[in-house]
Structure formats: structure tokens, C-alpha cells
Design an enzyme around this catalytic site. Structure first.
Site, PDB file in Angstrom:
ATOM      1  N   ALA A   1      -0.016   0.040  15.486  1.00  0.00           N
ATOM      2  CA  ALA A   1       0.374   1.309  14.869  1.00  0.00           C
ATOM      3  C   ALA A   1       0.998   1.082  13.492  1.00  0.00           C
ATOM      4  CB  ALA A   1       1.358   2.042  15.782  1.00  0.00           C
TER       5      ALA A   1
ATOM      6  N   GLY B   1     -13.683  -8.185  10.906  1.00  0.00           N
ATOM      7  CA  GLY B   1     -13.735  -7.124   9.905  1.00  0.00           C
ATOM      8  C   GLY B   1     -14.306  -7.483   8.540  1.00  0.00           C
TER       9      GLY B   1
ATOM     10  N   LYS C   1       0.810  -1.229   0.000  1.00  0.00           N
ATOM     11  CA  LYS C   1       0.000   0.000   0.000  1.00  0.00           C
ATOM     12  C   LYS C   1       0.844   1.279   0.000  1.00  0.00           C
ATOM     13  CE  LYS C   1      -3.983  -2.203   2.101  1.00  0.00           C
ATOM     14  NZ  LYS C   1      -5.007  -2.181   3.159  1.00  0.00           N
TER      15      LYS C   1
ATOM     16  N   ASP D   1     -10.029   2.256   2.592  1.00  0.00           N
ATOM     17  CA  ASP D   1     -10.052   1.472   3.839  1.00  0.00           C
ATOM     18  C   ASP D   1     -10.772   2.223   4.959  1.00  0.00           C
ATOM     19  OD1 ASP D   1      -8.705  -0.783   2.923  1.00  0.00           O
ATOM     20  OD2 ASP D   1      -6.735   0.049   3.396  1.00  0.00           O
TER      21      ASP D   1
END
Ligand code: ATR
Length: 281
Positions: free
Chosen positions: A132, A244, A70, A106
Site C-alpha cells: 500500500a 515489471g 514522486k 506509471d
């Protein structure tokens, strides 16, 4: 019957063979009568740019980008949507008139699932993100934009959490902590897992205090059975804990909309994926 050549789309990642994106986009295309194909493209980090350029040169229209590419996609794209610019990461590439556009769906996908599909508010709420890395960074802009009351970012490596706090400083305040520093905090309203902790069979290293009967827990990961975080949250008395799947479908729907200008109905597709794993959300 449409006899013309279908438009080509795909997902590029490493590894990518397990991706559910081809199924999701096939269901969207059926539902909206769009004539397209969607393929899996496995590319190691050193092969990413060649794979993307080759797909575009062969007439491909768009690519979803998944782990670990990404950030590389962000570097490659000439034009960037505002969410991609904020996140520093791209999950949707569009080939248009010889230029490569990068978007990031996203964050929107996550927020839609949480607030619209699951009916959870973030405004004014105490929200904790565990982790993180790239997955955490993707959801921070919509949470800060959605007016969270307090956003805490906890990570095993505190330096990484500090970097993320600096990256998003202009969007709003983030408090950072190590996991053990969360012990004694009152339970959070929303707890989001953006770590890969537990995936190798170890116990997730979070203090049980962070969840209580009014906590809503969301795992950015998904799997056939319970994810380690969903199992952990249930064991520690969280009010509700979900995987998710909805975010996966919602981010795909937003990519589909960018590419085709048509918004698919996500509810039946989420249902099909969840039924396919034979369980509840
Ligand atoms: P992604 O893009 O999916 O976010 P990543 O950038 O590799 O992947 O980030 C993985 C996250 O999971 C990080 O927050 C990582 O913590 P560190 O920054 O300390 O490495 C976290 N993580 C991975 N394994 C973990 C474990 N066993 N315990 C706790 N945190 C873990």
C-alpha cells in the site's frame, strides 16, 4: 548529422545509479531519430527541489522522477495531468515556458504492459494488490478505471491500506485485508506485488492460497534473476509470474511521448532489457 545542441533530459532519484532509464531513453531516441541526452541525477530528499530547479534553469527539458521523490515532485509541479492528480504522485516533469508540469505515467505503463503486451484482461476480474505504498497507489486508478470485478488491497500495516482506500474512494470500491486474512480466499485472477517484501532475504509473508494455476502474477519490481515474489509465486503453483520490465519500458515510452510527441516502439526495447539480463520475462 544534427549539429545543434541536444535537448537535455534525465532521471532524478536516490539512489539512482542502477536506473535503466538512460538506456531505455537512448534506445527510444535512436529509434525515433530524436536529438537528446538523458542523464542520471542523484539527489537526497533535502536536495530534490534544488536539483530540479537547477536542471530547469540550465535549459533541461524534462525529468523522470523515481523513489523517493514522486510525492515531492507532485508538490512542486504547477500544472498536473489527471493521472498525477489522482495518484498524488508525479514521475514525469516537463519544463515549459517557465512552468513546471507534472504527469504520472506509471499507471498507464502498467496497464499497457498487462493488457496489450501480456494480453491479460482486468475487466470483471478479481485482482489483488499486495502493498500500500507509492507503487501500489500508482496502479490503482487504471485498475479501477479498467473495470476490475473486485479489487483487494492487502498490506502488512492495515492502517496504510485504509488510508489508500479513502484516497481512492471516489474512483471505486477497494476491499482491504492483512496478509493472514487472505488465507482461505479463492485464488485471485491477477496478483500484483507492490511490496518490497523478500528483498532482504526473508520469505514473502503471503498465504499460498492467493495463487493457483489460473492466477497471473505481476511483480512491479524487476531484477537480473528471479525476483523474490516471482520465485514465491512459481513455488506456490501460480499459472504465470512475470517481472515489471514491460511496465518500466511502457512508462518511459509515455514520458517520451509527453516530451517529444513521438511514440517509440516498445517491443524491441523490452526484448533488449530482458535479453540483457539473460533470461525470460
Ligand atoms: P514504494 O513507494 O515502492 O511502494 P513504500 O512506500 O516504502 O515503497 O512501500 C513499501 C511497501 O512494501 C509497503 O506496503 C510495505 O508495507 P508497510 O506499509 O506495512 O510498511 C511493504 N513491505 C516492505 N517490507 C515488507 C516486508 N518485509 N513484509 C511485508 N511488507 C513489506
Amino acid at each position: 548529422m544534427n549539429e545543434s545542441t541536444p535537448d537535455r533530459y534525465g532521471v532524478v532519484g536516490f539512489p539512482v545509479h542502477h536506473s535503466r532509464s538512460p538506456l531505455i531513453h537512448r534506445l527510444f531516441a535512436q529509434q525515433t531519430a530524436q536529438h537528446l541526452t538523458y542523464e542520471l541525477i542523484e539527489a537526497e530528499p533535502g536536495e530534490f527541489e534544488v536539483a530540479v530547479r537547477g536542471f530547469g534553469a540550465a535549459g533541461g527539458r524534462g525529468l523522470n522522477v523515481t523513489v523517493p521523490h514522486k510525492e515531492a515532485a507532485f508538490e512542486l509541479a504547477k500544472d498536473l495531468g489527471s493521472e498525477a492528480r489522482e495518484a498524488g504522485a508525479v514521475n514525469t516533469l516537463t519544463f515549459k515556458a517557465g512552468r513546471l508540469r507534472g504527469d504520472n505515467t506509471d499507471g498507464i505503463g502498467f496497464l499497457r504492459d498487462l493488457t496489450q503486451n501480456l494480453g491479460r484482461a482486468v475487466e470483471g476480474r478479481r485482482v489483488l494488490i499486495l502493498g500500500a505504498g507509492g507503487a501500489a497507489r500508482g496502479i490503482i486508478p487504471p485498475l479501477l478505471g479498467g473495470g476490475v470485478g473486485r479489487l483487494v488491497l492487502a498490506n502488512r500495516t492495515i492502517e496504510r491500506a485504509e488510508q489508500v482506500r479513502e484516497q481512492f474512494r471516489s474512483l471505486g470500491a477497494i476491499d482491504i485485508a492483512r496478509f493472514d486474512e487472505l488465507a482461505g480466499e479463492p485464488a485471485f485472477d491477477v496478483v500484483i506485488n507492490a511490496t518490497s517484501a523478500g528483498l532482504r532475504g526473508e520469505r514473502p509473508p503471503f498465504p499460498g492460497d492467493i495463487v493457483g494455476p489460473d492466477s497471473f502474477c505481476y511483480d512491479l519490481a524487476y531484477s537480473r534473476g528471479d525476483t523474490p515474489f516471482v520465485a514465491w509465486a512459481s513455488e506456490h503453483g501460480a499459472g504465470e509470474a512475470v517481472q515489471g520490465w514491460g511496465m518500466l519500458v511502457e512508462q518511459a515510452a509515455e514520458s517520451f511521448y509527453i516530451w517529444r510527441g513521438v511514440r517509440p516502439d516498445t517491443a524491441p526495447v523490452i526484448r533488449e532489457l530482458i535479453d540483457g539480463r539473460g533470461g525470460a520475462r
